[in-house]
Write a protein that holds these residues in place. Structure first.
Motif, PDB file in Angstrom:
ATOM      1  N   ARG A 220       0.816  -1.219   0.000  1.00 48.58           N
ATOM      2  CA  ARG A 220       0.000   0.000   0.000  1.00 48.58           C
ATOM      3  C   ARG A 220       0.848   1.266   0.000  1.00 48.58           C
ATOM      4  NH1 ARG A 220      -4.896   0.165   4.137  1.00 48.58           N
ATOM      5  NH2 ARG A 220      -5.729  -1.249   2.563  1.00 48.58           N
ATOM      6  N   GLY A 221       2.002   1.221   0.577  1.00 48.49           N
ATOM      7  CA  GLY A 221       2.828   2.430   0.649  1.00 48.49           C
ATOM      8  C   GLY A 221       3.468   2.815  -0.672  1.00 48.49           C
ATOM      9  N   SER A 222       3.455   1.942  -1.662  1.00 44.43           N
ATOM     10  CA  SER A 222       4.054   2.235  -2.964  1.00 44.43           C
ATOM     11  C   SER A 222       2.956   2.390  -4.018  1.00 44.43           C
ATOM     12  CB  SER A 222       5.009   1.108  -3.368  1.00 44.43           C
ATOM     13  OG  SER A 222       4.305  -0.114  -3.491  1.00 44.43           O
ATOM     14  N   GLN A 223       3.368   2.784  -5.226  1.00 47.61           N
ATOM     15  CA  GLN A 223       2.396   2.904  -6.309  1.00 47.61           C
ATOM     16  C   GLN A 223       2.027   1.514  -6.811  1.00 47.61           C
ATOM     17  OE1 GLN A 223       2.467   6.026  -9.584  1.00 47.61           O
ATOM     18  NE2 GLN A 223       3.134   4.234 -10.751  1.00 47.61           N
ATOM     19  N   GLN A 224       0.767   1.191  -6.713  1.00 56.68           N
ATOM     20  CA  GLN A 224       0.275  -0.122  -7.144  1.00 56.68           C
ATOM     21  C   GLN A 224      -0.387   0.023  -8.518  1.00 56.68           C
ATOM     22  OE1 GLN A 224      -2.344  -0.741  -3.809  1.00 56.68           O
ATOM     23  NE2 GLN A 224      -0.891  -2.087  -2.769  1.00 56.68           N
ATOM     24  N   ASP A 225       0.042  -0.810  -9.464  1.00 58.05           N
ATOM     25  CA  ASP A 225      -0.588  -0.761 -10.779  1.00 58.05           C
ATOM     26  C   ASP A 225      -0.887  -2.180 -11.249  1.00 58.05           C
ATOM     27  OD1 ASP A 225       1.520  -1.545 -13.184  1.00 58.05           O
ATOM     28  OD2 ASP A 225       2.521  -0.812 -11.373  1.00 58.05           O
ATOM     29  N   VAL A 226      -1.959  -2.298 -11.989  1.00 59.18           N
ATOM     30  CA  VAL A 226      -2.389  -3.576 -12.574  1.00 59.18           C
ATOM     31  C   VAL A 226      -2.600  -3.335 -14.059  1.00 59.18           C
ATOM     32  CG1 VAL A 226      -4.139  -5.377 -12.587  1.00 59.18           C
ATOM     33  CG2 VAL A 226      -3.472  -4.305 -10.424  1.00 59.18           C
ATOM     34  N   THR A 227      -1.806  -3.997 -14.887  1.00 62.02           N
ATOM     35  CA  THR A 227      -1.824  -3.802 -16.348  1.00 62.02           C
ATOM     36  C   THR A 227      -1.827  -2.321 -16.709  1.00 62.02           C
ATOM     37  OG1 THR A 227      -4.249  -4.104 -16.346  1.00 62.02           O
ATOM     38  CG2 THR A 227      -2.889  -6.006 -16.927  1.00 62.02           C
ATOM     39  N   GLY A 228      -0.969  -1.544 -16.001  1.00 60.12           N
ATOM     40  CA  GLY A 228      -0.796  -0.140 -16.320  1.00 60.12           C
ATOM     41  C   GLY A 228      -1.768   0.803 -15.676  1.00 60.12           C
ATOM     42  N   VAL A 229      -2.770   0.301 -14.964  1.00 57.80           N
ATOM     43  CA  VAL A 229      -3.765   1.144 -14.308  1.00 57.80           C
ATOM     44  C   VAL A 229      -3.399   1.265 -12.827  1.00 57.80           C
ATOM     45  CG1 VAL A 229      -6.211   1.426 -13.749  1.00 57.80           C
ATOM     46  CG2 VAL A 229      -5.527   0.421 -15.939  1.00 57.80           C
ATOM     47  N   ILE A 230      -3.343   2.490 -12.319  1.00 56.54           N
ATOM     48  CA  ILE A 230      -3.034   2.719 -10.914  1.00 56.54           C
ATOM     49  C   ILE A 230      -4.262   2.351 -10.075  1.00 56.54           C
ATOM     50  CG2 ILE A 230      -2.202   4.388  -9.225  1.00 56.54           C
ATOM     51  CD1 ILE A 230      -0.286   3.763 -11.553  1.00 56.54           C
ATOM     52  N   VAL A 231      -4.067   1.569  -8.999  1.00 60.12           N
ATOM     53  CA  VAL A 231      -5.201   1.049  -8.227  1.00 60.12           C
ATOM     54  C   VAL A 231      -5.067   1.340  -6.741  1.00 60.12           C
ATOM     55  CG1 VAL A 231      -5.719  -0.785  -9.881  1.00 60.12           C
ATOM     56  CG2 VAL A 231      -4.073  -1.214  -8.033  1.00 60.12           C
ATOM     57  N   ASN A 232      -4.229   2.304  -6.351  1.00 61.31           N
ATOM     58  CA  ASN A 232      -4.064   2.567  -4.913  1.00 61.31           C
ATOM     59  C   ASN A 232      -5.375   2.977  -4.252  1.00 61.31           C
ATOM     60  OD1 ASN A 232      -1.260   2.944  -6.144  1.00 61.31           O
ATOM     61  ND2 ASN A 232      -0.809   2.968  -3.952  1.00 61.31           N
ATOM     62  N   GLN A 233      -6.066   3.967  -4.821  1.00 64.56           N
ATOM     63  CA  GLN A 233      -7.330   4.438  -4.245  1.00 64.56           C
ATOM     64  C   GLN A 233      -8.499   4.260  -5.212  1.00 64.56           C
ATOM     65  OE1 GLN A 233      -6.556   8.512  -3.141  1.00 64.56           O
ATOM     66  NE2 GLN A 233      -5.269   7.948  -1.377  1.00 64.56           N
ATOM     67  N   LYS A 234      -8.231   4.460  -6.478  1.00 63.71           N
ATOM     68  CA  LYS A 234      -9.227   4.231  -7.526  1.00 63.71           C
ATOM     69  C   LYS A 234      -8.486   3.947  -8.823  1.00 63.71           C
ATOM     70  CE  LYS A 234      -9.655   8.992  -9.159  1.00 63.71           C
ATOM     71  NZ  LYS A 234     -10.605  10.053  -9.564  1.00 63.71           N
ATOM     72  N   ALA A 235      -9.202   3.474  -9.817  1.00 60.33           N
ATOM     73  CA  ALA A 235      -8.587   3.221 -11.120  1.00 60.33           C
ATOM     74  C   ALA A 235      -8.240   4.554 -11.765  1.00 60.33           C
ATOM     75  CB  ALA A 235      -9.532   2.429 -12.005  1.00 60.33           C
ATOM     76  N   SER A 236      -6.960   4.768 -12.024  1.00 62.11           N
ATOM     77  CA  SER A 236      -6.535   6.061 -12.551  1.00 62.11           C
ATOM     78  C   SER A 236      -5.297   5.885 -13.413  1.00 62.11           C
ATOM     79  CB  SER A 236      -6.251   7.044 -11.408  1.00 62.11           C
ATOM     80  OG  SER A 236      -5.224   6.530 -10.569  1.00 62.11           O
ATOM     81  N   ILE A 237      -4.911   6.989 -14.083  1.00 58.07           N
ATOM     82  CA  ILE A 237      -3.740   7.012 -14.934  1.00 58.07           C
ATOM     83  C   ILE A 237      -2.553   7.540 -14.120  1.00 58.07           C
ATOM     84  CG2 ILE A 237      -2.766   7.907 -17.095  1.00 58.07           C
ATOM     85  CD1 ILE A 237      -5.085   6.059 -17.505  1.00 58.07           C
ATOM     86  N   GLU A 238      -1.383   7.111 -14.452  1.00 56.54           N
ATOM     87  CA  GLU A 238      -0.187   7.576 -13.777  1.00 56.54           C
ATOM     88  C   GLU A 238      -0.098   9.105 -13.873  1.00 56.54           C
ATOM     89  OE1 GLU A 238       4.649   6.738 -13.867  1.00 56.54           O
ATOM     90  OE2 GLU A 238       3.341   6.007 -15.465  1.00 56.54           O
ATOM     91  N   ARG A 239       0.134   9.738 -12.753  1.00 53.22           N
ATOM     92  CA  ARG A 239       0.101  11.204 -12.686  1.00 53.22           C
ATOM     93  C   ARG A 239       1.146  11.849 -13.597  1.00 53.22           C
ATOM     94  NH1 ARG A 239       0.214  13.275  -6.701  1.00 53.22           N
ATOM     95  NH2 ARG A 239      -1.590  11.879  -6.738  1.00 53.22           N
ATOM     96  N   GLU A 240       2.368  11.304 -13.581  1.00 54.63           N
ATOM     97  CA  GLU A 240       3.419  11.891 -14.405  1.00 54.63           C
ATOM     98  C   GLU A 240       3.089  11.796 -15.892  1.00 54.63           C
ATOM     99  OE1 GLU A 240       5.996  13.612 -13.389  1.00 54.63           O
ATOM    100  OE2 GLU A 240       5.273  13.358 -11.317  1.00 54.63           O
ATOM    101  N   ARG A 241       2.447  10.734 -16.264  1.00 47.25           N
ATOM    102  CA  ARG A 241       2.068  10.555 -17.669  1.00 47.25           C
ATOM    103  C   ARG A 241       1.023  11.584 -18.071  1.00 47.25           C
ATOM    104  NH1 ARG A 241       4.560   8.659 -22.056  1.00 47.25           N
ATOM    105  NH2 ARG A 241       3.195   7.546 -23.487  1.00 47.25           N
TER     106      ARG A 241
END
Length: 543
Positions: A382-403
């Protein structure tokens, strides 16, 4: 007078002088007819004549038998004449039989397929099938080549041509090219030529897509996407990502054929379907000014064929079932997108069993005939950036912020300084790439995506960008180059998200074929990108 004398001499030669005299005396009436006088002396003359003739024949035979060499020559002459006559008769008969066989084979080839290449034709005489099993799964019933060809809209010779396993050929049913991987290296894509692609599309729509697969499978399924694959893992304490090594190439012809057999089809139909869906690696050889394609290695699933992803989903049903059961028992959630396996849990107690979950997953993967990628297993807490097939899933399905920040910077640069020299990803058509990435964002995060799509559309209108006409398709040729006033013309895209074994959402924009607006996953987006967007082709029709 001479003729009568010659005739008399001939009579004496064939009998005897006494017999001729006796016959003339009887004819002229000087001697009673034969059989009218008891103990007629003429009988003795006749008997003596018979004996003399037999003696003459024996003398002739004796003289002939004494000449052994002459007898051998005569015998050999007779045997040679008889042998030549028999050979001539045999030649005529065999030619007649050959012509009959050729005609029968010519007719048979239009009605059936009895050979498809060395090493793959065993069992083609088996036209049985499990009708009950096929009906239970809603699959069409096929037994013969004629039934398959009729359903696919082909002739039997065409079906044989497209499924024949050639070790060396002057033609190739695939156009092969390489695309870069996100993690480095290249991936070989085998794009089928139009006729084979059409047959594979028919097989996909009429057979493979009708087979029910496990609910954990999200790749290459209608209504599923990388978003549906990532959603079950949102807010997890720990996310485990595991990749499979050489996913498509590890599935060889016997396994594909066994899969069709397990659906209920007979050996013949399973062989034809498996050959249509597989292809060996080949290399080109130049000989006498001609190019030959030589096969090396076993037939396997080609990356780029429309049937390959669906075949993997069917083959992985037991893998998905076992991994789902193991994950559920340990308190984890499991999902799979192509060769990406994801496990996650929101339970703190279950998160302490992560090592056990990994060990169970590796054991099941190996038992099912696959190999975990040694460098692509990640444990994300949980403390790191979690992604599943390129989708960020820490709090909600989202796109990588830097991208997203980089993409907004690109749009700002286009708005203030124009599109000249700008690019997004590897495509030189910046507007097509930007529209593709905005559509991808709309799939993952609809509100942000709609805003970005509107921004891209406004910029395209501002600079008079006209999307290129539709083109390319099954022949392996890309669409015609666009003619925007600003950026340089762009050629066809070199990648297809559906053709790679693992989707790479971050790299999705370069992989979109202009002017198509397609997400990096083949499944339909959660929300439509924007009104008036061009109609999207099926994912397997992008080549």
């Amino acid at each position: 007078m001479s003729d009568r004398r010659q005739a008399l001499y001939d009579r004496i030669r064939t009998s005897s002088k006494d017999e001729v005299v006796l016959e003339e005396m009887i004819r002229l009436g000087f001697w009673p007819a034969r059989g009218t006088v008891p103990l007629d002396p003429g009988d003795e003359i006749r008997e003596r004549g018979e004996i003399e003739r037999e003696l003459a024949a024996l003398r002739t035979e004796q003289s002939r038998l004494h000449n052994i060499e002459a007898l051998k020559k005569e015998l050999m002459k007779r045997r040679l004449a008889a042998s030549r006559a028999k050979q001539a008769e045999t030649k005529v008969r065999r030619e007649r039989e050959r012509v009959a066989r050729a005609e029968a084979w010519k007719v048979a080839k239009t009605k059936d397929i009895v050979f498809l290449g060395r090493g793959v034709s065993g069992g083609l005489s088996d036209h049985t099938c499990d009708e009950t099993k096929l009906a239970r799964q809603g699959l069409p019933l096929f037994r013969t080549a004629e039934e398959i060809a009729r359903a696919a809209g082909l002739s039997i010779p065409d079906l044989r041509f497209l499924s024949y396993a050639r070790n060396t050929s002057k033609i190739s049913h695939y156009r092969r090219f390489n695309i870069p991987k996100k993690t480095g290296g290249v991936r070989t894509i085998s794009a089928p030529m139009p006729r084979l692609k059409s047959l594979q599309g028919w097989l996909l729509e009429n057979v493979l897509e009708k087979v029910p697969v496990h609910e954990a499978a999200h790749g290459f399924r209608a209504g599923r996407s990388i978003v549906s694959n990532a959603t079950p893992h949102v807010g997890a304490r720990v996310v485990v990502n595991m990749d499979l090594l050489d996913f498509f190439p590890s599935i060889a012809l016997p396994r594909i054929k066994g899969m069709f057999r397990s659906l209920g089809y007979g050996d013949f139909v399973a062989s034809v379907f498996a050959l249509v869906a597989s292809e060996p690696d080949t290399f080109a050889v130049e000989l006498d000014g001609r190019t030959f394609h030589v096969a090396h290695g076993p037939r396997k699933l080609p990356q780029g064929a429309p049937t390959s992803p669906a075949v993997t989903n069917v083959l992985c049903r037991r893998l998905d079932r076992r991994l789902h059961g193991a994950a559920k028992k340990l308190g984890f959630v499991y999902s799979r997108y192509a060769d990406d396996l994801t496990f996650s849990t929101k339970d703190e107690a279950a998160s302490k069993r992560t090592g056990q979950m990994l060990a169970q997953a590796r054991f099941i993967v190996l038992a099912e005939g696959f190999t975990p990628h040694p460098k692509k297993t990640r444990v994300l807490r949980r403390g790191s950036q979690q992604d599943v097939t390129g989708v960020i899933v820490n709090q909600k399905a989202s796109i990588e912020r830097e991208r997203l920040r980089a993409f907004r910077a690109l749009l700002h640069a286009i708005e203030t300084k124009g599109p000249e020299g700008r690019s997004w990803g590897t495509s030189p058509d910046v507007f097509a790439s930007a529209k593709g990435f905005a559509s991808y964002v709309a799939m993952v995060d609809p509100p942000k995506g709609r805003a970005l799509l509107g921004k891209v559309a406004a910029l395209a209108a501002k600079y008079g960008y006209r999307p290129p006409p539709r083109g390319g398709g099954g022949g392996g040729k890309g669409p015609k180059k666009p003619v925007p006033p600003g950026p340089s013309a762009a050629g066809p895209s070199t990648a297809n998200p559906a053709s790679a074994s693992t989707p790479a959402p971050v790299q999705a924009p370069p992989q979109v074929t202009p002017p198509q607006v397609t997400p990096p996953a083949p499944a339909a987006p959660v929300e439509p990108p924007a009104p008036g967007a061009p109609e999207k082709k099926k994912w397997w029709k992008l080549f």
